[in-house]
Structures are given as structure tokens and as C-alpha cells.
Design a protein around this motif. Structure first.
Motif, mmCIF file in Angstrom:
data_model
loop_
_atom_site.group_PDB
_atom_site.id
_atom_site.type_symbol
_atom_site.label_atom_id
_atom_site.label_comp_id
_atom_site.label_asym_id
_atom_site.label_seq_id
_atom_site.Cartn_x
_atom_site.Cartn_y
_atom_site.Cartn_z
ATOM 1 N N LYS A 274 0.837 -1.204 0.000
ATOM 2 C CA LYS A 274 0.000 0.000 0.000
ATOM 3 C C LYS A 274 0.874 1.259 0.000
ATOM 4 O O LYS A 274 1.963 1.270 0.573
ATOM 5 C CB LYS A 274 -0.914 0.028 1.229
ATOM 6 N N ASN A 275 0.359 2.316 -0.625
ATOM 7 C CA ASN A 275 1.064 3.585 -0.665
ATOM 8 C C ASN A 275 0.729 4.369 0.598
ATOM 9 O O ASN A 275 -0.240 5.130 0.634
ATOM 10 C CB ASN A 275 0.667 4.377 -1.915
ATOM 11 N N ILE A 276 1.512 4.191 1.639
ATOM 12 C CA ILE A 276 1.259 4.791 2.943
ATOM 13 C C ILE A 276 2.187 5.989 3.143
ATOM 14 O O ILE A 276 3.387 5.890 2.893
ATOM 15 C CB ILE A 276 1.457 3.752 4.062
ATOM 16 N N GLU A 277 1.612 7.101 3.563
ATOM 17 C CA GLU A 277 2.404 8.303 3.808
ATOM 18 C C GLU A 277 2.921 8.283 5.256
ATOM 19 O O GLU A 277 2.299 7.691 6.145
ATOM 20 C CB GLU A 277 1.570 9.561 3.590
ATOM 21 N N VAL A 278 4.048 8.942 5.478
ATOM 22 C CA VAL A 278 4.668 8.955 6.803
ATOM 23 C C VAL A 278 5.093 10.381 7.135
ATOM 24 O O VAL A 278 5.593 11.105 6.269
ATOM 25 C CB VAL A 278 5.900 8.018 6.863
ATOM 26 N N MET A 279 4.901 10.778 8.377
ATOM 27 C CA MET A 279 5.344 12.099 8.825
ATOM 28 C C MET A 279 5.823 12.042 10.267
ATOM 29 O O MET A 279 5.466 11.125 11.021
ATOM 30 C CB MET A 279 4.227 13.132 8.687
ATOM 31 N N VAL A 280 6.650 12.997 10.641
ATOM 32 C CA VAL A 280 7.043 13.227 12.027
ATOM 33 C C VAL A 280 6.255 14.440 12.513
ATOM 34 O O VAL A 280 6.139 15.428 11.787
ATOM 35 C CB VAL A 280 8.558 13.498 12.140
ATOM 36 N N TYR A 281 5.697 14.369 13.719
ATOM 37 C CA TYR A 281 4.920 15.493 14.225
ATOM 38 C C TYR A 281 5.377 15.878 15.630
ATOM 39 O O TYR A 281 5.868 15.050 16.394
ATOM 40 C CB TYR A 281 3.423 15.185 14.231
ATOM 41 N N GLY A 282 5.216 17.158 15.931
ATOM 42 C CA GLY A 282 5.473 17.664 17.279
ATOM 43 C C GLY A 282 4.210 18.263 17.843
ATOM 44 O O GLY A 282 3.148 17.631 17.845
ATOM 45 N N ASP A 283 4.292 19.501 18.299
ATOM 46 C CA ASP A 283 3.104 20.179 18.812
ATOM 47 C C ASP A 283 2.069 20.383 17.717
ATOM 48 O O ASP A 283 2.414 20.683 16.571
ATOM 49 C CB ASP A 283 3.478 21.563 19.351
ATOM 50 N N GLY A 284 0.807 20.263 18.090
ATOM 51 C CA GLY A 284 -0.258 20.638 17.183
ATOM 52 C C GLY A 284 -0.402 22.151 17.125
ATOM 53 O O GLY A 284 0.105 22.872 17.982
ATOM 54 N N ALA A 285 -1.077 22.607 16.099
ATOM 55 C CA ALA A 285 -1.258 24.058 15.914
ATOM 56 C C ALA A 285 -2.696 24.431 16.251
ATOM 57 O O ALA A 285 -3.534 24.616 15.378
ATOM 58 C CB ALA A 285 -0.914 24.452 14.485
ATOM 59 N N PHE A 286 -2.989 24.506 17.544
ATOM 60 C CA PHE A 286 -4.339 24.854 17.977
ATOM 61 C C PHE A 286 -4.259 25.656 19.273
ATOM 62 O O PHE A 286 -3.222 25.679 19.936
ATOM 63 C CB PHE A 286 -5.203 23.609 18.183
ATOM 64 N N LYS A 287 -5.337 26.304 19.624
ATOM 65 C CA LYS A 287 -5.353 27.168 20.806
ATOM 66 C C LYS A 287 -6.366 26.676 21.821
ATOM 67 O O LYS A 287 -7.495 26.327 21.475
ATOM 68 C CB LYS A 287 -5.690 28.611 20.389
ATOM 69 N N ASP A 288 -5.938 26.654 23.078
ATOM 70 C CA ASP A 288 -6.812 26.237 24.169
ATOM 71 C C ASP A 288 -7.696 27.412 24.587
ATOM 72 O O ASP A 288 -7.176 28.462 24.975
ATOM 73 C CB ASP A 288 -5.956 25.785 25.352
ATOM 74 N N PRO A 289 -9.008 27.276 24.511
ATOM 75 C CA PRO A 289 -9.889 28.410 24.831
ATOM 76 C C PRO A 289 -9.908 28.777 26.308
ATOM 77 O O PRO A 289 -10.227 29.909 26.657
ATOM 78 C CB PRO A 289 -11.266 27.932 24.363
ATOM 79 N N GLN A 290 -9.564 27.843 27.186
ATOM 80 C CA GLN A 290 -9.576 28.130 28.620
ATOM 81 C C GLN A 290 -8.325 28.906 29.043
ATOM 82 O O GLN A 290 -8.402 29.985 29.610
ATOM 83 C CB GLN A 290 -9.671 26.825 29.425
ATOM 84 N N GLY A 291 -7.160 28.354 28.727
ATOM 85 C CA GLY A 291 -5.918 28.981 29.145
ATOM 86 C C GLY A 291 -5.346 29.954 28.139
ATOM 87 O O GLY A 291 -4.343 30.604 28.407
ATOM 88 N N LYS A 292 -5.986 30.048 26.971
ATOM 89 C CA LYS A 292 -5.552 30.955 25.891
ATOM 90 C C LYS A 292 -4.164 30.595 25.361
ATOM 91 O O LYS A 292 -3.465 31.428 24.784
ATOM 92 C CB LYS A 292 -5.554 32.414 26.355
ATOM 93 N N ILE A 293 -3.751 29.347 25.561
ATOM 94 C CA ILE A 293 -2.420 28.926 25.139
ATOM 95 C C ILE A 293 -2.474 28.349 23.734
ATOM 96 O O ILE A 293 -3.258 27.443 23.445
ATOM 97 C CB ILE A 293 -1.849 27.876 26.108
ATOM 98 N N TRP A 294 -1.647 28.901 22.868
ATOM 99 C CA TRP A 294 -1.470 28.353 21.533
ATOM 100 C C TRP A 294 -0.451 27.234 21.661
ATOM 101 O O TRP A 294 0.677 27.445 22.100
ATOM 102 C CB TRP A 294 -0.971 29.450 20.583
ATOM 103 N N GLU A 295 -0.813 26.035 21.281
ATOM 104 C CA GLU A 295 -0.008 24.856 21.579
ATOM 105 C C GLU A 295 1.363 24.853 20.924
ATOM 106 O O GLU A 295 2.292 24.241 21.427
ATOM 107 C CB GLU A 295 -0.804 23.606 21.133
#
Length: 396
Positions: A274-295
Motif C-alpha cells: 500500500k502507498n502509505i504516507e509517513v510524517m514526524v509530528y510535534g506540537d499541534g497548531a491549535f489554541k486552548d480556549p480556557q488557558g488561551k495557550i497556543w499549543e
């Protein structure tokens, strides 16, 4: 029978990874064994994502505070250093600050306010308003900060980062002076040797400082770009993306990720066809609405990925089509009309009203964020994530 499931994200359990482990082989076998164990099939365009942490660990990409100190002293002179705009993090920055302070006689620490670059708050805007402080122009000494605002404890960590960072610097043997400002030029009133510690705005900050007459300007991405006494390093990002490993050692962001993802993809293709893609990931790019922290405290979401993950989504908004183009249709007629519209889409949909509200972000940022939420940052034990059906649409 018509498929009733779209995108699926699965955390894949793996052995604990140590330096020198054959990570491509471990990842490939773990994914294949998970499929056999849970009774699902691997498909073309599946995505296998691997957290940056285990890539760096398998590489042995570590550095000590002594290594950091030696590099800082060599590049910034070892005298009075302005350390500006760091994030507030025990895991991300405090251990780096220890090494930085060990390589200096005095540290003038300039903290941004009311929050750091990724949203960790020292203060609230309400506090600033009440005190009549303008964060865009006002420079505060430590004494003035304490007079106006006292002690401020981080909502999630319970740490007063002002006191904590001051103690880190002093315990490393350096003098410390703390100021609060958001204009990088302010630091030049204290020293012309500057280490800027911001992440995503670092290129602009360096440009501003150099134009304002700074003698030496480095970023965290300029420290530990080469091995110091046999240490790990990252030629692209230096200290950016690093994490605390022990009290005296950091794990750097992984290097040579393109080599890793291609090797892992090759093993998966050979084993599954199968043609499977592969990646390395770190922090996601999203913001926590409670603490206002951008991840996103890493310099990028993904430092390496296979070619099939390049690009951005090119999607139509189903509810727009249903409410506008085909508002008179229902049932099978509506389904067929929307399916036909999707199958006929071609080229970029930028500017097309039927695509408004979709998310034209990079695939690697979107998928990396999904992976970060799936794997978590604690004890789930799933540093590999398998995503299926991500590239499907309503017609598949």
C-alpha cells in the motif's frame, strides 16, 4: 455496502524507544501488528505519524546544560547577555535558561507581557487596564511590576515564572535583572549582545535588533546548531523544539527527518503493498480556549514528511451546496447532485463561495494537530498514530 465511516485516528502502541533502536522497523512492525490485532486493513493514502520525541530519542539527539553554556559563551561573549521574549515553560525553556546563564556573567531577562508568544499569561488585559499600563509602549522594572501586580501564579502550573526564572539564572551563577517589555529594541538600553528566544517571530526580531545597532544577535535557533564535545545538535532549529530530559540535559528537536520518513515508508510499502504516507509530528497548531495557550511551541508542526503530504485541502462546503446550489433537492437527488459537484471539482477552489469556511491550512499542520490530540503528552504509550480516510470525501 456503502462506507459509513470517514476519518479514523488510532494511537499505536510501541516499545519504549532508546538510542540506537531501529525506529523505521519498529514503527512499521507496530502498525502492521496493530492492524492484525484489531482486525482492520491498511489502505492506500493512510498516514503513519511518529512523534518527534521518539525520533530524537532513537537518534540520541541530546545536549547538556554545559554544552549550551559553551555555545552561548562562544557566540555571545560570556559577559552581559540580553535574553528576550522567552516562553514561560519549565519543560521547554527553563532548562535552556540554565545553560544560557551558565555561559554569561549577567543575564538581563526581558519578558513579554501580558503573555508570552504562545499565550502563557503573566497578567490579564484587565489588570493592565486597571493599572493604566500600555503593553505596547511601557517598560516595567521588576520593582514596578511587583508594586503594580504582586505575585502572579500561572493558572495551570501554579508557578510564578518571574521568581522561578530569576532563581534559575542565579543558581547557574549569573547575575540577573528582569524587565518587562514587548519592543525588542528596549534590550539595547541594557546590552548590545542579545539572545532572542521567540519562536515564530524570531526572524523579524533579529532584523529589528540588527537594524537598531545590536553588536551580536542570536536566536535559540542559532545555539546548538553543531555538536559541542560530542553532543547532539540540530542544524536547522538549534534549541528550538527542545524539551527537558533530566535536570541537566535536554532532548533536541530531531534531525534528518526526511531520511527517517522515507525509510519507514519503504518498509511499509514493501510489507503491505500500500502507498502509505509517513510524517514526524510535534506540537499541534491549535489554541486552548480556557488557558488561551497556543499549543505550537515547536518551530514547525512537522519537521519531515513524505511527498504525498504536501499541499492544502481543496474542499467544497457540503452545507453551502445543500442550502444554496441544491436547496430545492432532497434525499437521493440531493446526494447525487452533491456527489457530482464534488467529482467535477478541479484546480484551486480559492475564491469559490462554495469553499468558504473550509480550512486552507497545510495538510501536515492539520494532520499533526490531530495526531497530537490523539497521542496526548502523558502516559498513553501511543507515540505512533495511524490515520485512515483523511483524504476521502463524500463520494468515496
Amino acid at each position: 455496502m456503502e462506507r459509513k465511516v470517514g476519518t479514523i485516528s488510532r494511537g499505536i502502541r510501541c516499545p519504549i524507544i532508546r538510542q540506537g533502536d531501529d525506529l523505521p522497523a519498529i514503527v512499521a512492525s507496530s502498525v502492521i501488528e496493530a492492524a492484525q490485532s484489531e482486525g482492520f486493513e491498511l489502505r492506500d493514502k493512510d498516514v503513519v505519524a511518529v512523534t518527534e520525541s521518539i525520533v530524537a530519542r532513537s537518534q540520541g539527539n541530546y545536549a547538556s546544560v554545559e554544552n549550551i553554556a559553551a555555545d552561548v559563551k562562544a557566540k555571545l561573549g560570556g559577559g552581559t547577555i540580553g535574553v528576550i521574549l522567552p516562553i514561560l515553560s519549565r519543560n521547554r525553556f527553563a532548562i535552556c535558561l540554565k545553560g544560557i546563564a551558565m555561559g554569561a556573567k549577567k543575564v538581563v531577562l526581558m519578558l513579554s507581557y501580558p503573555s508570552d508568544e504562545v499565550g502563557n499569561a503573566l497578567l490579564t488585559y484587565d489588570q493592565l487596564d486597571e493599572a493604566g499600563i500600555n503593553p505596547y509602549s511601557d517598560v516595567l522594572t521588576l520593582e514596578k511590576y511587583r508594586e503594580l501586580f504582586g505575585e502572579n501564579i500561572h493558572e495551570f502550573t501554579g508557578v510564578d515564572y518571574v521568581a522561578y526564572y530569576s532563581e534559575v539564572i542565579k543558581s547557574a551563577g549569573a547575575e540577573v535583572e528582569i524587565i518587562f517589555a514587548n519592543n525588542p529594541r528596549v534590550i539595547l538600553n541594557y546590552t548590545d549582545c542579545v539572545l532572542t528566544c521567540d519562536i515564530h517571530t524570531r526572524a523579524r526580531t533579529k532584523r529589528i535588533l540588527k537594524a537598531a545597532g545590536a553588536k551580536i544577535v542570536c536566536g535559540l535557533d542559532d545555539i546548538m546548531t553543531a555538536s559541542i564535545d560530542g553532543s547532539g545538535f540540530n542544524a536547522d532549529y538549534g534549541l528550538l523544539g527542545s524539551n527537558k530530559s533530566t535536570e541537566d540535559k535536554i532532548k533536541l528537536f530531531p534531525k534528518d527527518c526526511d531520511t527517517f520518513v522515507k525509510a519507514t515508508q519503504k518498509l511499509l510499502v514493501e510489507a503491505t503493498g500500500k502507498n502509505i504516507e509517513v510524517m514526524v509530528y510535534g506540537d499541534g497548531a491549535f489554541k486552548d480556549p480556557q488557558g488561551k495557550i497556543w499549543e505550537l511551541a515547536d518551530p514547525v508542526v512537522s519537521p519531515g514528511y513524505t511527498d504525498g503530504l504536501c499541499g492544502t485541502p481543496n474542499e467544497l462546503k457540503l452545507k453551502y451546496l445543500a442550502d444554496n446550489d441544491f436547496k430545492s433537492l432532497s434525499g437521493d437527488e440531493l446526494k447525487e447532485a452533491i456527489s457530482k459537484k464534488i467529482s467535477e471539482k478541479s484546480g484551486s477552489l480559492v475564491g469559490n463561495m462554495a469553499s468558504q469556511g473550509t480550512t486552507p491550512r497545510k495538510y501536515t499542520d492539520l494532520i499533526g494537530s490531530l495526531c497530537d490530540l490523539t497521542s496526548g503528552s502523558g502516559d498513553k504509550g501511543t507515540p505512533v498514530v495511524l490515520i485512515q480516510g483523511y483524504f476521502d470525501n463524500y463520494t468515496n
